[in-house]
Design an enzyme around this catalytic site. Structure first.
Site, PDB file in Angstrom:
ATOM      1  N   HIS A 139      30.497 -40.538 -12.540  1.00 49.91           N
ATOM      2  CA  HIS A 139      30.942 -40.647 -11.136  1.00 49.91           C
ATOM      3  C   HIS A 139      32.326 -40.009 -10.949  1.00 49.91           C
ATOM      4  O   HIS A 139      33.065 -40.395 -10.029  1.00 49.91           O
ATOM      5  CB  HIS A 139      30.997 -42.101 -10.677  1.00 49.91           C
TER       6      HIS A 139
ATOM      7  N   THR B  91       0.825  -1.215   0.000  1.00 52.21           N
ATOM      8  CA  THR B  91       0.000   0.000   0.000  1.00 52.21           C
ATOM      9  C   THR B  91       0.853   1.257   0.000  1.00 52.21           C
ATOM     10  O   THR B  91       0.541   2.235  -0.693  1.00 52.21           O
ATOM     11  CB  THR B  91      -0.936   0.004   1.226  1.00 52.21           C
TER      12      THR B  91
ATOM     13  N   SER C 242      45.825 -15.308  -7.498  1.00 47.53           N
ATOM     14  CA  SER C 242      46.285 -15.524  -6.139  1.00 47.53           C
ATOM     15  C   SER C 242      47.119 -14.348  -5.661  1.00 47.53           C
ATOM     16  O   SER C 242      47.879 -13.750  -6.427  1.00 47.53           O
ATOM     17  CB  SER C 242      47.117 -16.811  -6.059  1.00 47.53           C
TER      18      SER C 242
ATOM     19  N   ASN D 222      42.528 -18.322 -12.068  1.00 47.58           N
ATOM     20  CA  ASN D 222      41.374 -19.095 -11.610  1.00 47.58           C
ATOM     21  C   ASN D 222      40.161 -18.921 -12.522  1.00 47.58           C
ATOM     22  O   ASN D 222      40.046 -17.916 -13.230  1.00 47.58           O
ATOM     23  CB  ASN D 222      40.990 -18.670 -10.192  1.00 47.58           C
TER      24      ASN D 222
ATOM     25  N   ASN E 199      -6.001   9.572  -4.801  1.00 48.10           N
ATOM     26  CA  ASN E 199      -6.959   8.477  -4.617  1.00 48.10           C
ATOM     27  C   ASN E 199      -8.102   8.539  -5.618  1.00 48.10           C
ATOM     28  O   ASN E 199      -8.450   7.529  -6.248  1.00 48.10           O
ATOM     29  CB  ASN E 199      -7.534   8.511  -3.196  1.00 48.10           C
ATOM     30  N   ASP E 200      -8.708   9.720  -5.747  1.00 43.65           N
ATOM     31  CA  ASP E 200      -9.922   9.844  -6.546  1.00 43.65           C
ATOM     32  C   ASP E 200      -9.676   9.638  -8.032  1.00 43.65           C
ATOM     33  O   ASP E 200     -10.551   9.130  -8.745  1.00 43.65           O
ATOM     34  CB  ASP E 200     -10.564  11.224  -6.324  1.00 43.65           C
TER      35      ASP E 200
ATOM     36  N   GLU F 160      32.860 -19.118 -11.264  1.00 41.53           N
ATOM     37  CA  GLU F 160      32.541 -18.979  -9.849  1.00 41.53           C
ATOM     38  C   GLU F 160      31.518 -17.869  -9.616  1.00 41.53           C
ATOM     39  O   GLU F 160      30.634 -17.985  -8.754  1.00 41.53           O
ATOM     40  CB  GLU F 160      33.823 -18.709  -9.070  1.00 41.53           C
TER      41      GLU F 160
ATOM     42  N   LYS G 230      49.200 -17.827 -11.039  1.00 42.69           N
ATOM     43  CA  LYS G 230      47.987 -18.628 -10.908  1.00 42.69           C
ATOM     44  C   LYS G 230      46.794 -17.866 -11.480  1.00 42.69           C
ATOM     45  O   LYS G 230      46.608 -16.682 -11.222  1.00 42.69           O
ATOM     46  CB  LYS G 230      47.726 -18.948  -9.432  1.00 42.69           C
TER      47      LYS G 230
END
Length: 473
Positions: free
Chosen positions: A197, A108, A327, A335, A140-141, A340, A333
């Site tokens: 697996h 509201t 890193s 990543n 409102n009206d 991610e 390094k």
């Protein structure tokens, strides 16, 4: 010039910033809900403006705004009202919507926020004084004519969510699917070992594997269409409890037609306004589908992350573009940061789904759900995050990833799963014994077969050809 002005509502005087387009009820809500500092999502504000435009248009067409008595407006004022609604829908007044997301559960406060901003802007456009006590165009009206928060706010949620899926999420998913499909076609001849697996399985091509990911995203495009379908029915026309009190019998249908024309989405009036006002089951269904898309995105990003693992001690069957140092302690390094990022977005969407499920189950009592603002915020955040993350993932990661054919093919000859091709010839038991001996001795299946003279070398060459193992025969 004073920094403040005084306005009145049914509870008395309220001090407002002199420049504000919002009014007393908005100000009271700001004071009552200093919770998160987070206003309604922009998409929902714009949808509220569009719903108000459709409502004003329908009321004009039905002769309500130009009728007799207190609600009568001149044509100039009606045009100003429509223009003000348009401006809110276009995002020109987002700064005038300060009410916190964690507000009254029906919305509201935000519905009145929209009514006040639109009324004051319309007065200004019509050449009047928007800070005068008497409002020739009343929140409102006129702006809220034929409406209740209870049907208008959920209508705006459905419009905002459907439009965001259609305009943002579907294109992002489609582009991602096509990019993966392109990689699949380009890598159709690169042999690699399959895995089940996380263990070595029979050979396949990298193109086949990536093609599976592409199909997952293609199916997500189809699911997104289903998510839109879940919110096509709109509650507008039910007003307070679903009876349609204080509105024209044709109002809801006309508003839905206008919204369908404006958005290109086939919205329709709810079949049962008592259900549509009281429950948010459609939104729960919609977001459940969004959650399933998030599950897919998490899975695809994580699989790509695994395939790119390495570069020396992992699979490294695909190479992702270097985007940033990985890193603070290990030089050189890099990543899989974009994978991610997308996975974190997917996790957030799954959490949002739990919030929406609780709100849908516990928030709808009798004729109203009283947890709608947070449901809307969660749904729109999910769409926004997935759309943005997908666009970045597609452009910054998928488009420039490359196949590492050497790593793919090198693993095939070492794989014990090649023995599967011998099953029809020597049987499962003998093939299993060969696999175990090969693993124990460190020999390949081919070397062991030659040593044991399982088959003539020419025949063995044909049987153990990995290219004959990648399709039915």
């Amino acid at each position: 010039m004073s920094e403040f002005r005084i306005e009145h509502d049914s509870m008395g005087e309220v001090h407002l910033p002199a420049h504000a387009y919002y009014g007393a009820q908005t100000r009271r809500a700001v004071e009552n809900f200093p919770i998160s500092g987070k206003p309604l999502p922009g998409e929902l504000i714009h949808a509220l403006g569009l719903v108000k435009y459709a409502a004003a248009q329908a009321n004009r067409d039905l002769g309500k705004l130009a009728g007799s008595g207190k609600n009568r407006l001149e044509e100039k004022q009606i045009e100003a009202l429509l223009a003000a609604c348009r401006e809110v829908a276009e995002g020109r007044f987002d700064g005038e919507f300060p009410v916190d997301v964690y507000q009254t559960g029906s919305g509201t406060s935000s519905n009145m926020n929209a009514n006040e901003v639109i009324a004051n802007r319309a007065i200004e456009l019509a050449g009047g004084d928007r800070v005068a006590r008497e409002k020739p165009i009343h929140p409102n009206d006129h702006v809220n004519m034929g409406q209740s928060t209870n049907d208008v706010f959920p209508t705006a949620i459905h419009v905002a969510v459907a439009a965001a899926i259609n305009e943002r999420l579907v294109p992002a998913l489609s582009e991602c699917a096509e990019t993966l499909a392109e990689k699949s076609r380009a890598w159709k001849d690169i042999l690699k070992i399959g895995r089940t697996h996380l263990a070595d399985a029979t050979p396949m091509t990298l193109g086949q594997e990536i093609g599976g990911f592409a199909r997952q995203i293609e199916l997500s495009v189809e699911r997104a269409a289903g998510a839109i379908e879940a919110v096509l029915e709109l509650p507008v026309g039910g007003t307070a409890v679903g009876t349609g009190i204080n509105t024209h019998p044709e109002f809801g249908g006309r508003v839905c037609e206008i919204l369908a024309t404006e958005t290109g989405i086939p919205f329709e009036e709810a079949a049962n306004h008592f259900e549509a006002n009281a429950q948010r089951d459609g939104l729960v269904e919609c977001h459940a589908i969004l959650k399933s898309i998030a599950v897919t995105l998490f899975n695809v990003a994580n699989n790509i992350r695994w395939l790119a693992s390495g570069p020396r001690c992992g699979f490294y069957e695909i190479q992702l573009p270097d985007r940033q140092p990985g890193s603070s302690i290990m030089p050189g390094k890099v990543n899989p940061v974009l994978c991610e990022s997308l996975m974190q977005v997917a996790a957030r969407v799954m959490g949002n789904d739990q919030t929406i499920s609780v709100c849908g189950a516990a928030g709808g009592q009798f004729q109203l759900n009283i947890m709608m603002p947070v449901m809307a915020d969660c749904a729109l955040e999910s769409i926004r995050l997935m759309s943005h993350a997908l666009n970045v993932f597609t452009v910054m990661c998928l488009a420039d990833m490359e196949a590492n054919g050497e790593a793919c093919e090198a693993a095939i000859e070492r794989s014990l799963a090649l023995v599967t091709a011998l099953n029809p010839i020597i049987g499962y038991e003998q093939a299993a014994a060969l696999a175990k001996e090969a693993f124990k001795t460190g020999k390949t299946i081919r070397e062991l077969c030659i040593e044991k003279k399982i088959l003539p070398e020419a025949e063995l060459l044909k049987v153990l050809d990995p290219r004959k193992m990648i399709q039915p025969k």
